[in-house]
Design a protein around this motif. Structure first.
Motif, PDB file in Angstrom:
ATOM      1  N   CYS A  42       0.861  -1.186   0.000  1.00 32.07           N
ATOM      2  CA  CYS A  42       0.000   0.000   0.000  1.00 32.07           C
ATOM      3  C   CYS A  42       0.896   1.234   0.000  1.00 32.07           C
ATOM      4  CB  CYS A  42      -0.927  -0.013   1.201  1.00 32.07           C
ATOM      5  SG  CYS A  42      -2.084  -1.395   1.166  1.00 32.07           S
ATOM      6  N   LEU A  43       1.253   1.667  -1.187  1.00 31.50           N
ATOM      7  CA  LEU A  43       2.191   2.775  -1.348  1.00 31.50           C
ATOM      8  C   LEU A  43       1.510   3.928  -2.076  1.00 31.50           C
ATOM      9  CD1 LEU A  43       5.363   0.765  -2.517  1.00 31.50           C
ATOM     10  CD2 LEU A  43       4.695   1.364  -0.175  1.00 31.50           C
ATOM     11  N   GLU A  44       1.649   5.121  -1.513  1.00 30.35           N
ATOM     12  CA  GLU A  44       1.079   6.304  -2.177  1.00 30.35           C
ATOM     13  C   GLU A  44       1.885   6.634  -3.439  1.00 30.35           C
ATOM     14  OE1 GLU A  44      -0.068   9.609   0.343  1.00 30.35           O
ATOM     15  OE2 GLU A  44      -0.087   8.292   2.091  1.00 30.35           O
ATOM     16  N   ALA A  45       1.470   7.689  -4.116  1.00 24.88           N
ATOM     17  CA  ALA A  45       2.125   8.069  -5.378  1.00 24.88           C
ATOM     18  C   ALA A  45       3.639   8.220  -5.199  1.00 24.88           C
ATOM     19  CB  ALA A  45       1.510   9.368  -5.903  1.00 24.88           C
ATOM     20  N   LYS A 370      -7.892   8.201 -10.328  1.00 23.00           N
ATOM     21  CA  LYS A 370      -8.961   8.145  -9.314  1.00 23.00           C
ATOM     22  C   LYS A 370      -8.451   7.677  -7.962  1.00 23.00           C
ATOM     23  CE  LYS A 370     -13.197   6.861  -9.559  1.00 23.00           C
ATOM     24  NZ  LYS A 370     -14.563   6.358  -9.896  1.00 23.00           N
ATOM     25  N   ILE A 371      -7.446   6.821  -7.966  1.00 21.32           N
ATOM     26  CA  ILE A 371      -6.837   6.366  -6.709  1.00 21.32           C
ATOM     27  C   ILE A 371      -5.372   6.782  -6.795  1.00 21.32           C
ATOM     28  CG2 ILE A 371      -6.314   4.387  -5.229  1.00 21.32           C
ATOM     29  CD1 ILE A 371      -9.243   4.329  -5.507  1.00 21.32           C
ATOM     30  N   ASN A 372      -5.014   7.720  -5.945  1.00 21.55           N
ATOM     31  CA  ASN A 372      -3.687   8.340  -6.050  1.00 21.55           C
ATOM     32  C   ASN A 372      -2.624   7.479  -5.348  1.00 21.55           C
ATOM     33  OD1 ASN A 372      -1.880  10.365  -6.751  1.00 21.55           O
ATOM     34  ND2 ASN A 372      -2.158  11.423  -4.790  1.00 21.55           N
ATOM     35  N   ALA A 373      -2.473   6.245  -5.842  1.00 25.00           N
ATOM     36  CA  ALA A 373      -1.556   5.302  -5.192  1.00 25.00           C
ATOM     37  C   ALA A 373      -0.860   4.447  -6.238  1.00 25.00           C
ATOM     38  CB  ALA A 373      -2.327   4.417  -4.225  1.00 25.00           C
ATOM     39  N   LYS A 374       0.240   3.831  -5.820  1.00 22.06           N
ATOM     40  CA  LYS A 374       0.965   2.923  -6.713  1.00 22.06           C
ATOM     41  C   LYS A 374       0.663   1.467  -6.410  1.00 22.06           C
ATOM     42  CE  LYS A 374       2.734   6.206  -8.971  1.00 22.06           C
ATOM     43  NZ  LYS A 374       3.914   6.924  -8.528  1.00 22.06           N
ATOM     44  N   GLY A 375       0.176   1.218  -5.204  1.00 22.19           N
ATOM     45  CA  GLY A 375      -0.120  -0.159  -4.862  1.00 22.19           C
ATOM     46  C   GLY A 375      -1.200  -0.227  -3.816  1.00 22.19           C
TER      47      GLY A 375
END
Lengths: 402, 402
Positions: A42-45, A370-375
């Motif tokens: 669960c990693l943000e941008a 839409k989801i500002n994440a990488k994972g």
């Protein structure tokens, strides 16, 4: 126009290769849990961890991805990757798999205490992938033993008796879900690479998987459609689940079949893979207005059950990149290169994060993040690097031979 | 401005009342399965059935809704509604509930053969609602018996032992999910209406539910936030699930608490319901750019896990209509009427289908229809008519007293 496209091959190669480097760098830098083992996904941008829950799908797949790169791509054959996968494998053997039941948990606390167990075979399948590739890297028997015993369980649950999976309802009629034979076929391919003798021992099962996958291609108004669920004998099912298409999934199944058709010189299978699975799913799944592949569609255009049906997700685009480049290399038909370029351009314009590396996973229909994440619980270090490493290899071969 | 708003009360009343009529007409006309019993809930925009699968949540809730209307609203006290609910109740007693285990299935074939069983208590909860309201309508003991025995099971699963629910993992730490005490509180309210003696017998449980619900309201930077999951002692949990807000759910919990506070003259509870649950959730949940309530938010603005987080769904708007109108009637504070008007205007402009009646359920963030249907596995004949009948009643009382 086609000259222009061929002229773009070095550009494709360079961008794919650079993107693979920065993608792997992103995961190595941000995902390793040095304290408790395993990987954060669960990693943000920018790579910040926004949840420390451990999700078995992306963790097992990350072990596979990094192990495959370590084994097969020279520049990733480095000690810190070996260390990362060794510790990742240790975490999943110790925590993801319940050694007394053989089941693999879906999610765990940061420390590895179990949270959720699904009533499906997918966590176990990704565990087999990870263990098998670890054996290829290390030749340590423990990994092979884990891979083969879990594979044996999966085959039992799929083909003999699924009681241990925990489903308390036996549906009134058996249905065939595309995901199950697809993932088994992928596992067989993996275990054949691990040990060539498996080609013989798994050949009946492989043919069963192929037959099961092919059942899902039907024709509507003369055009193929790949349905996610059909009846046991391949008959169409009524209702939403019977009309559901997942274009990315069908295209992924397409390149699994194509790879096997090429390996065994099966022209009939090659034609079905290209026409029924890859080209028709792309044609049905591409959004003519905003570009990108839809996530789900109803074959009759009725309301889909999936709220995210019109979102553009990263992974169908990864699968399409692999499928069209493999098709181009093997057939020489530039129509496939054109499709590859179409997917490549959409992806590099919309999914790739030029600021922090890696790709965003979830865009609106219109192509906004839409989801500002990488994972997260599903997206991890897998579809993108798998596509990039496969495309890098194919582009290299195409460039070499031209 | 506030004069203008009070002047709109007759318009609100007329629109709510007309919309209730056309909504009920829609379900009576399109949802009744005359052949196999029960209700279809997968209805396209014009009412065409797009899937005959029977989903227990909307079916049980439709029995409750129509029974409540039959019992309490004169113009719906008609034989064809009594016939519809009697046959609906027969279907769910025969097929939704497994009489030997006490569990209720999530989905069934058109004929009533079980397809899926969830590892939660919600299907059972909606079964209790339906049975209890059927007893109110008919005074037949079978319904009361079904309601009370299933309620007993639910209480056991929630407070004593959840083994029978089928969860095979015991989480390392207990968490409190807002949905569970909320739904228990709703069921207690329902059973108290069915039989006033339950006020005494359920009073301890009701207070436990209120305490559990209140645990979910925390403060961030001086402003209340209602979190979907907290620890057993009300402590904040780490990760996405610990930061998750569902504004519609919190507002719904708010009017459950407000109703109880009004009934028992509890000013402390009333203040918390209004401030912590209703107003703060609306403030945090309303989309200032496009209007409408978000479906999910992360309290810190981090990436939510829910892909549908920014979609505008019908039911939070129904809950907000009830909450603000109840708050306005009880306090006389026109700020609440203003909020009601804001939700009413957004809903009637975006959700209501002027061509075929009823409301669309799922809009994009920008307010465009994303799922072109009136019902599905979750949406049925419940939130909209419940809100409309409650708002009609409150508006009538407000107009009478002014």
């Amino acid at each position: 126009m086609s000259d222009n496209l061929r002229q773009r091959l070095p550009e494709f190669y360079k961008q794919v290769s650079d993107n693979l480097d920065s993608t792997i760098q992103f995961w190595l830098q941000h995902s390793i849990d040095k304290k408790e083992g395993g990987f954060f996904t669960c990693l943000e941008a920018d790579g910040t961890v926004y949840d420390t829950t451990k999700y078995s799908w992306p963790i097992c797949r990350q072990v596979w991805t990094l192990a495959r790169l370590y084994k097969e791509v020279q520049r990733f054959h480095v000690p810190h990757i070996l260390e990362a996968i060794t510790k990742g494998a240790e975490f999943i053997m110790k925590h993801v798999k319940n050694q007394s039941t053989g089941r693999c948990y879906l999610s765990l606390t940061r420390e590895g205490k179990p949270l959720k167990l699904q009533r499906t075979i997918f966590s176990e399948a990704f565990y087999v992938m990870a263990m098998s590739e670890m054996y290829r890297v290390t030749s340590e028997d423990q990994y092979k033993k884990e891979a083969m015993s879990t594979m044996k369980n999966i085959i039992h649950w799929v083909r003999v008796d699924n009681t241990e999976i925990g489903l308390s309802v036996t549906p009134p009629s058996r249905t065939s879900s595309l995901a199950v034979p697809m993932i088994l076929l992928m596992l067989i391919g993996q275990l054949e690479i691990m040990e060539p003798a498996h080609e013989a021992s798994f050949s009946d099962l492989a043919q069963w998987c192929i037959d099961e996958v092919l059942k899902h291609a039907i024709k509507r108004d003369g055009v193929f459609a790949v349905l996610e669920s059909v009846g046991e004998d391949g008959q169409e099912l009524s209702g939403c689940s019977g009309r559901l298409m997942n274009p990315g999934h069908a295209i992924e199944a397409g390149w699994f079949l194509l790879e096997r058709a090429i390996k065994h010189g099966r022209k009939d299978l090659q034609t079905l893979a290209l026409e029924a699975f890859i080209s028709s799913s792309f044609q049905r799944g591409w959004d003519a207005e905003f570009g990108g592949l839809y996530s789900f569609l109803d074959v009759e255009g009725r309301p889909p059950m999936q709220l995210e049906w019109d979102m553009k997700m990263w992974w169908p685009h990864n699968e399409a990149m692999i499928a069209f480049l493999m098709a181009y290399k093997h057939t020489g038909d530039e129509e496939y290169l054109k499709k590859f370029a179409q997917v490549f351009d959409y992806s590099f314009q919309h999914f790739v994060d030029v600021h922090h590396g890696e790709w965003f996973g979830y865009l609106s229909r219109e192509g906004k993040v839409k989801i500002n994440a990488k994972g997260g619980q599903w997206k991890g270090c897998f579809h993108i690097p798998r596509a990039l490493m496969m495309c890098e290899k194919i582009l290299h071969e195409v460039l070499q031979s031209s």
